[in-house]
Scaffold this active site. Structure first.
Site, PDB file in Angstrom:
ATOM      1  N   HIS A 159      29.468 -59.814 -85.730  1.00 44.89           N
ATOM      2  CA  HIS A 159      30.239 -60.097 -84.432  1.00 44.89           C
ATOM      3  C   HIS A 159      29.526 -61.109 -83.563  1.00 44.89           C
ATOM      4  O   HIS A 159      28.396 -61.093 -83.640  1.00 44.89           O
ATOM      5  CB  HIS A 159      30.344 -58.787 -83.806  1.00 44.89           C
ATOM      6  N   ASP A 216      30.404 -61.050 -80.262  1.00 45.57           N
ATOM      7  CA  ASP A 216      30.463 -60.461 -78.781  1.00 45.57           C
ATOM      8  C   ASP A 216      29.159 -59.831 -78.837  1.00 45.57           C
ATOM      9  O   ASP A 216      28.317 -59.266 -79.700  1.00 45.57           O
ATOM     10  CB  ASP A 216      31.185 -59.540 -78.567  1.00 45.57           C
ATOM     11  N   GLU A 230      23.792 -56.440 -89.238  1.00 48.46           N
ATOM     12  CA  GLU A 230      23.455 -55.382 -88.147  1.00 48.46           C
ATOM     13  C   GLU A 230      21.849 -55.350 -88.035  1.00 48.46           C
ATOM     14  O   GLU A 230      21.509 -55.347 -89.324  1.00 48.46           O
ATOM     15  CB  GLU A 230      24.191 -54.112 -88.109  1.00 48.46           C
ATOM     16  N   HIS A 270      20.546 -54.347 -77.317  1.00 49.68           N
ATOM     17  CA  HIS A 270      21.022 -53.598 -76.156  1.00 49.68           C
ATOM     18  C   HIS A 270      19.741 -53.649 -74.864  1.00 49.68           C
ATOM     19  O   HIS A 270      20.325 -52.975 -73.809  1.00 49.68           O
ATOM     20  CB  HIS A 270      21.602 -52.430 -76.291  1.00 49.68           C
ATOM     21  N   ASP A 296      21.092 -58.830 -82.023  1.00 49.74           N
ATOM     22  CA  ASP A 296      22.263 -58.029 -82.195  1.00 49.74           C
ATOM     23  C   ASP A 296      23.589 -58.983 -81.736  1.00 49.74           C
ATOM     24  O   ASP A 296      24.028 -58.745 -80.518  1.00 49.74           O
ATOM     25  CB  ASP A 296      22.153 -56.824 -81.376  1.00 49.74           C
ATOM     26  N   GLU A 312      33.273 -56.151 -81.606  1.00 51.51           N
ATOM     27  CA  GLU A 312      32.452 -54.900 -82.218  1.00 51.51           C
ATOM     28  C   GLU A 312      31.686 -54.206 -81.116  1.00 51.51           C
ATOM     29  O   GLU A 312      31.625 -53.018 -81.362  1.00 51.51           O
ATOM     30  CB  GLU A 312      31.584 -55.280 -83.221  1.00 51.51           C
ATOM     31  N   GLU A 313      31.353 -54.711 -80.282  1.00 44.80           N
ATOM     32  CA  GLU A 313      30.601 -54.213 -78.970  1.00 44.80           C
ATOM     33  C   GLU A 313      31.390 -53.323 -77.960  1.00 44.80           C
ATOM     34  O   GLU A 313      31.101 -52.558 -77.291  1.00 44.80           O
ATOM     35  CB  GLU A 313      29.568 -55.025 -78.170  1.00 44.80           C
TER      36      GLU A 313
END
Length: 376
Positions: free
Chosen positions: A68, A70, A164, A349, A101, A135-136
């Site tokens: 992903h 995003d 991931e 994150h 990520d 995805e997020e």
């Protein structure tokens, strides 16, 4: 000293502010590199989500890299030591939102393909990339929709490697060969509102629900198995009451199961209802299934991934199904073998997200070796 192609591409991707569901041109950048290798790109937009399906080759087997573009929001940028979208290299680390990520993995996908195709221009089967910008976020217009599109035209993925961030201490020390299921429950317990001085004229749903919630939170759901830890139940929200002198008329409770293959969403829902009924609650209950558990047992993809890590790094890898959900939950039900392998997840994150730069080059080498194992 100049940076490697993987680091340069990762920096270009990080500088694009692709906060979910905005792709911010990341997929176009990746496709410009892939097109030069002979990939055919297909842009698939669903709602506010951009997706890319890029494929080189017409025959099977198909090895797909999935990921992903995003990223999660940064929070107040003043809290970051370095601007989150500047993609700064400092003391051997690449800093920026998405470094771990998972824009580092995306860059490693592309550069691994570039080297592999240069070495094996007539490789067997097909290489593909399935890239989403959702995805997020709610994950409604992303990988799940691309998979539906591929399934509708009977275009199958045999092996899928998701980038991931799976590693814990060293790149490749852990790979995910499955994930637990995630089931959300939204419970409303009904009572009778009244004055606190006259409880006999009311019914407090907090009081009536408390024993049932204790029963749910102490319930033994299963013992797990060889691949999965036991199923867990967690209350995530409780809300009730309108004032200090008022017995509330209802109570809201949100909860979540992270469950293994010893249970199903249906069996868990049935047992919850039995417990609530045993406590004679007046309630409404809604369910949302985020994803069923999946497992890729030892086979061609797991073996190739373990062998590639061993050849590139010299280390043995641990198979794990821990952590949250991933887009593998949409791909595995098609019959594809799915594993997740990416950089160290210590800063994902978080404020000041970063990844060791040399780890991305190592990751690219591992991805290339997986291609060699399966398609050379």
């Amino acid at each position: 000293m100049s940076n490697s192609p993987t680091i340069e591409l990762a920096m270009e991707l990080i500088r694009r502010r692709s906060v979910t569901p905005d792709d911010a041109g990341c997929q176009e950048l990746m496709m410009s590199r892939l097109a030069a290798l002979g990939f055919q790109g297909e842009s698939l937009r669903f709602g506010d989500t951009d997706n890319l399906w890029a494929r080189k080759g017409q025959d099977g087997p198909v090895l797909a890299f999935a990921g992903h573009t995003d990223v999660v929001p940064t929070g107040p940028e003043k809290n970051w030591a370095l601007p989150p979208f500047d993609a700064t290299l400092r003391d051997g680390f690449l800093h920026g939102r998405g470094a771990a990520d998972m824009k580092g993995s995306l860059a490693a996908f592309v550069t691994a393909c570039e080297r592999f195709v240069a070495r094996y221009p007539e490789h067997r089967g097909s290489i593909a990339l399935l890239i989403t910008s959702d995805e997020e976020g709610p994950a409604k217009g992303g990988t799940v929709k691309v998979v539906e599109t591929l399934e509708a035209r009977n275009e199958k993925i045999d092996w899928c490697l998701i980038g991931e961030p799976s590693s814990t201490e060293l790149v490749g020390d852990v790979i995910k060969n499955g994930r637990r299921g995630s089931l959300h429950g939204y419970l409303t317990v009904h009572g009778v509102q009244g004055h606190v001085a006259y409880p006999h004229l009311a019914e407090n749903p907090v009081h009536t629900a408390a024993p049932a919630l204790t029963a749910l939170s102490t319930q033994h759901w299963d013992s797990g198995n060889e691949f999965f830890p036991p199923t867990t139940f967690q209350i995530t929200r409780i809300e009730s009451g309108t004032g200090s002198n008022i017995i509330p008329g209802e109570m809201l409770v949100h909860f979540n199961f992270r469950y293994c293959t010893e249970n199903t969403a249906e069996s868990l829902a049935e047992r919850v209802s039995e417990i609530l009924d045993d406590h004679k609650l007046n309630y409404d209950l809604e369910w949302n299934l985020s994803g069923r558990p999946f497992l890729t047992d030892r086979g061609a993809l797991v073996s190739a991934t373990q062998d590639a890590i061993r050849q590139v790094t010299g280390r043995e890898t641990e198979l794990s199904t821990s952590g949250g959900t991933s887009d593998g939950r949409f791909i595995a039900p098609t019959g594809a073998q799915v594993v997740e392998l990416g950089p160290i997840n210590a800063t994902i994150h978080k404020v000041d997200e970063c990844v060791k730069a040399e780890d991305l080059d190592t990751l690219s080498d591992i991805y290339e070796q997986i291609l060699v194992q399966l398609l050379a």
